[in-house]
Design a protein around this motif. Structure first.
Motif, PDB file in Angstrom:
ATOM      1  N   GLU A 199       0.895  -1.229   0.016  1.00  0.00           N
ATOM      2  CA  GLU A 199       0.109  -0.015  -0.113  1.00  0.00           C
ATOM      3  C   GLU A 199       0.971   1.199  -0.098  1.00  0.00           C
ATOM      4  O   GLU A 199       0.503   2.297  -0.717  1.00  0.00           O
ATOM      5  CB  GLU A 199      -0.764   0.018   1.122  1.00  0.00           C
ATOM      6  CG  GLU A 199      -1.994   0.940   1.129  1.00  0.00           C
ATOM      7  CD  GLU A 199      -2.823   0.958   0.003  1.00  0.00           C
ATOM      8  OE1 GLU A 199      -3.104   2.204  -0.573  1.00  0.00           O
ATOM      9  OE2 GLU A 199      -3.056  -0.071  -0.551  1.00  0.00           O
ATOM     10  N   LEU A 200       1.975   1.137   0.865  1.00  0.00           N
ATOM     11  CA  LEU A 200       2.762   2.542   0.766  1.00  0.00           C
ATOM     12  C   LEU A 200       3.469   2.596  -0.561  1.00  0.00           C
ATOM     13  O   LEU A 200       3.728   3.776  -0.976  1.00  0.00           O
ATOM     14  CB  LEU A 200       3.636   2.353   1.824  1.00  0.00           C
ATOM     15  CG  LEU A 200       5.048   3.123   1.896  1.00  0.00           C
ATOM     16  CD1 LEU A 200       4.357   4.587   2.311  1.00  0.00           C
ATOM     17  CD2 LEU A 200       5.884   2.752   3.147  1.00  0.00           C
ATOM     18  N   LEU A 201       3.996   1.703  -1.313  1.00  0.00           N
ATOM     19  CA  LEU A 201       4.351   1.732  -2.587  1.00  0.00           C
ATOM     20  C   LEU A 201       3.571   2.273  -3.671  1.00  0.00           C
ATOM     21  O   LEU A 201       3.912   3.045  -4.338  1.00  0.00           O
ATOM     22  CB  LEU A 201       4.876   0.388  -2.945  1.00  0.00           C
ATOM     23  CG  LEU A 201       6.276  -0.359  -2.551  1.00  0.00           C
ATOM     24  CD1 LEU A 201       6.468  -1.744  -2.971  1.00  0.00           C
ATOM     25  CD2 LEU A 201       7.496   0.752  -2.948  1.00  0.00           C
ATOM     26  N   LYS A 202       2.200   1.835  -3.666  1.00  0.00           N
ATOM     27  CA  LYS A 202       1.144   2.575  -4.128  1.00  0.00           C
ATOM     28  C   LYS A 202       1.263   4.029  -3.985  1.00  0.00           C
ATOM     29  O   LYS A 202       0.890   4.712  -5.067  1.00  0.00           O
ATOM     30  CB  LYS A 202      -0.204   1.888  -4.216  1.00  0.00           C
ATOM     31  CG  LYS A 202      -1.232   2.339  -5.124  1.00  0.00           C
ATOM     32  CD  LYS A 202      -2.554   1.377  -5.063  1.00  0.00           C
ATOM     33  CE  LYS A 202      -3.634   2.060  -5.871  1.00  0.00           C
ATOM     34  NZ  LYS A 202      -3.402   3.179  -6.652  1.00  0.00           N
ATOM     35  N   VAL A 203       1.051   4.400  -2.769  1.00  0.00           N
ATOM     36  CA  VAL A 203       1.043   5.666  -2.284  1.00  0.00           C
ATOM     37  C   VAL A 203       2.246   6.605  -2.938  1.00  0.00           C
ATOM     38  O   VAL A 203       1.924   7.613  -3.542  1.00  0.00           O
ATOM     39  CB  VAL A 203       0.830   5.773  -0.710  1.00  0.00           C
ATOM     40  CG1 VAL A 203       1.097   7.326  -0.564  1.00  0.00           C
ATOM     41  CG2 VAL A 203      -0.498   5.182  -0.342  1.00  0.00           C
ATOM     42  N   ILE A 204       3.418   6.002  -2.742  1.00  0.00           N
ATOM     43  CA  ILE A 204       4.461   6.529  -3.159  1.00  0.00           C
ATOM     44  C   ILE A 204       4.559   6.466  -4.702  1.00  0.00           C
ATOM     45  O   ILE A 204       4.964   7.761  -5.485  1.00  0.00           O
ATOM     46  CB  ILE A 204       5.841   5.751  -2.878  1.00  0.00           C
ATOM     47  CG1 ILE A 204       5.876   6.001  -1.304  1.00  0.00           C
ATOM     48  CG2 ILE A 204       7.143   6.242  -3.538  1.00  0.00           C
ATOM     49  CD1 ILE A 204       7.172   4.962  -0.792  1.00  0.00           C
ATOM     50  N   HIS A 205       4.159   5.653  -5.564  1.00  0.00           N
ATOM     51  CA  HIS A 205       4.014   5.857  -6.916  1.00  0.00           C
ATOM     52  C   HIS A 205       3.121   6.898  -7.325  1.00  0.00           C
ATOM     53  O   HIS A 205       3.568   7.748  -8.335  1.00  0.00           O
ATOM     54  CB  HIS A 205       3.481   4.404  -7.699  1.00  0.00           C
ATOM     55  CG  HIS A 205       3.280   4.442  -8.907  1.00  0.00           C
ATOM     56  ND1 HIS A 205       2.305   4.961  -9.661  1.00  0.00           N
ATOM     57  CD2 HIS A 205       4.301   4.458  -9.857  1.00  0.00           C
ATOM     58  CE1 HIS A 205       2.373   4.657 -10.825  1.00  0.00           C
ATOM     59  NE2 HIS A 205       3.596   4.622 -11.145  1.00  0.00           N
ATOM     60  N   ASP A 206       1.958   6.985  -6.761  1.00  0.00           N
ATOM     61  CA  ASP A 206       0.947   7.939  -7.093  1.00  0.00           C
ATOM     62  C   ASP A 206       1.570   9.350  -6.788  1.00  0.00           C
ATOM     63  O   ASP A 206       1.052  10.238  -7.502  1.00  0.00           O
ATOM     64  CB  ASP A 206      -0.384   7.649  -6.501  1.00  0.00           C
ATOM     65  CG  ASP A 206      -0.886   6.186  -6.708  1.00  0.00           C
ATOM     66  OD1 ASP A 206      -0.561   5.836  -7.939  1.00  0.00           O
ATOM     67  OD2 ASP A 206      -1.997   5.849  -6.204  1.00  0.00           O
ATOM     68  N   GLU A 207       2.157   9.425  -5.616  1.00  0.00           N
ATOM     69  CA  GLU A 207       2.497  10.815  -5.157  1.00  0.00           C
ATOM     70  C   GLU A 207       3.807  11.300  -5.955  1.00  0.00           C
ATOM     71  O   GLU A 207       3.961  12.483  -6.324  1.00  0.00           O
ATOM     72  CB  GLU A 207       2.747  10.856  -3.642  1.00  0.00           C
ATOM     73  CG  GLU A 207       2.507  11.749  -2.825  1.00  0.00           C
ATOM     74  CD  GLU A 207       2.785  11.476  -1.254  1.00  0.00           C
ATOM     75  OE1 GLU A 207       3.922  11.543  -0.837  1.00  0.00           O
ATOM     76  OE2 GLU A 207       1.897  10.920  -0.587  1.00  0.00           O
ATOM     77  N   HIS A 208       4.673  10.491  -6.234  1.00  0.00           N
ATOM     78  CA  HIS A 208       6.017  10.909  -6.645  1.00  0.00           C
ATOM     79  C   HIS A 208       6.161  10.408  -8.183  1.00  0.00           C
ATOM     80  O   HIS A 208       7.095  11.121  -8.736  1.00  0.00           O
ATOM     81  CB  HIS A 208       7.285  10.290  -5.816  1.00  0.00           C
ATOM     82  CG  HIS A 208       7.020  10.588  -4.410  1.00  0.00           C
ATOM     83  ND1 HIS A 208       7.294  12.031  -4.007  1.00  0.00           N
ATOM     84  CD2 HIS A 208       6.899   9.989  -3.193  1.00  0.00           C
ATOM     85  CE1 HIS A 208       7.049  12.112  -2.534  1.00  0.00           C
ATOM     86  NE2 HIS A 208       6.844  10.693  -2.171  1.00  0.00           N
ATOM     87  N   GLY A 209       5.422   9.679  -8.634  1.00  0.00           N
ATOM     88  CA  GLY A 209       5.560   9.012 -10.008  1.00  0.00           C
ATOM     89  C   GLY A 209       5.664  10.112 -11.109  1.00  0.00           C
ATOM     90  O   GLY A 209       6.585  10.280 -12.057  1.00  0.00           O
ATOM     91  N   PRO A 210       4.528  10.960 -11.127  1.00  0.00           N
ATOM     92  CA  PRO A 210       4.489  11.977 -12.183  1.00  0.00           C
ATOM     93  C   PRO A 210       5.562  13.016 -11.965  1.00  0.00           C
ATOM     94  O   PRO A 210       6.385  13.536 -13.056  1.00  0.00           O
ATOM     95  CB  PRO A 210       3.234  12.655 -11.825  1.00  0.00           C
ATOM     96  CG  PRO A 210       2.321  11.534 -11.185  1.00  0.00           C
ATOM     97  CD  PRO A 210       3.189  11.014 -10.417  1.00  0.00           C
ATOM     98  N   ALA A 211       5.991  13.546 -10.749  1.00  0.00           N
ATOM     99  CA  ALA A 211       7.035  14.468 -10.839  1.00  0.00           C
ATOM    100  C   ALA A 211       8.464  13.824 -11.234  1.00  0.00           C
ATOM    101  O   ALA A 211       9.304  14.388 -11.809  1.00  0.00           O
ATOM    102  CB  ALA A 211       7.210  14.995  -9.458  1.00  0.00           C
ATOM    103  N   LEU A 212       8.732  12.293 -10.948  1.00  0.00           N
ATOM    104  CA  LEU A 212       9.964  11.911 -11.101  1.00  0.00           C
ATOM    105  C   LEU A 212      10.017  11.598 -12.753  1.00  0.00           C
ATOM    106  O   LEU A 212      10.913  11.637 -13.136  1.00  0.00           O
ATOM    107  CB  LEU A 212       9.951  10.355 -10.397  1.00  0.00           C
ATOM    108  CG  LEU A 212      11.218   9.680 -10.663  1.00  0.00           C
ATOM    109  CD1 LEU A 212      12.406  10.267 -10.059  1.00  0.00           C
ATOM    110  CD2 LEU A 212      10.895   8.207  -9.854  1.00  0.00           C
TER     111      LEU A 212
END
Length: 181
Positions: free
Chosen positions: A18-31
């Motif tokens: 769940e944390l990985l999904k949150v991190i992906h959703d939170e940081h993926g577009p900026a990264l």
């Protein structure tokens, strides 16, 4: 000796998933935007870098257990930047280049075969008539030793012997012309 068996598949506990999904959703577009700038718009490579960065995050238990939004974003950007730098320093990148225009196919060499024929015919002329005859009949006309022997009125063993020495003499003649080494 190394073990070539595949590594055991790692499992992610549900909390980390769940944390990985949150991190992906939170940081993926900026990264992804950051990597696109680093790669000068190479979308495919940028997606690969983002995916590899997130994979490395998943493999790094320390970052996941001590999650904070700012430090995770900084860590992901650093990993992504290093992946791009490593790729750009690689020998693959130095030898390859991207282009939208495919180069034209090279035209067939019209002079090479003509020059080859000229050199071979010149080398054949340097052979004795007996050697030249058996060589031409065997290799250009496709005749067997028995057929050549019948046509020339010599024994088949003599044809084979002449053919052997003719090939050796032709090789020397071509070496003299700089063709064979």
């Amino acid at each position: 000796m190394t073990d070539s068996s595949p590594e055991p598949r790692q499992t992610v506990d549900p909390a980390n998933a769940e944390l990985l999904k949150v991190i992906h959703d939170e940081h993926g577009p900026a990264l992804n935007r950051f990597v696109l700038r680093l790669t000068r718009g190479d979308r495919e490579f940028a997606e690969d870098v983002v995916q590899e960065s997130l994979l490395r995050l998943w493999q790094n238990e320390t970052i996941l257990t001590t999650y904070s939004q700012d430090s995770t974003r900084a860590w992901l950007h650093t990993v992504a930047r290093n992946l791009v730098i490593d790729d750009r320093r690689s020998s693959r990148y130095k030898r390859e280049f991207q282009t939208d225009v495919v180069p034209e196919r090279s035209a067939p060499d019209i002079f090479g075969p003509a020059v080859d024929k000229w050199v071979v015919s010149d080398a054949l002329r340097s052979l004795s008539p007996e050697h030249r005859t058996v060589l031409v009949r065997a290799h250009y006309l496709g005749q067997t030793a028995v057929e050549i022997a019948h046509h020339e009125g010599i024994p088949p063993g003599t044809v084979k012997s002449r053919l052997h020495y003719a090939l050796r003499a032709l090789r020397v003649a071509l070496e003299e012309r700089g063709v064979v080494k």
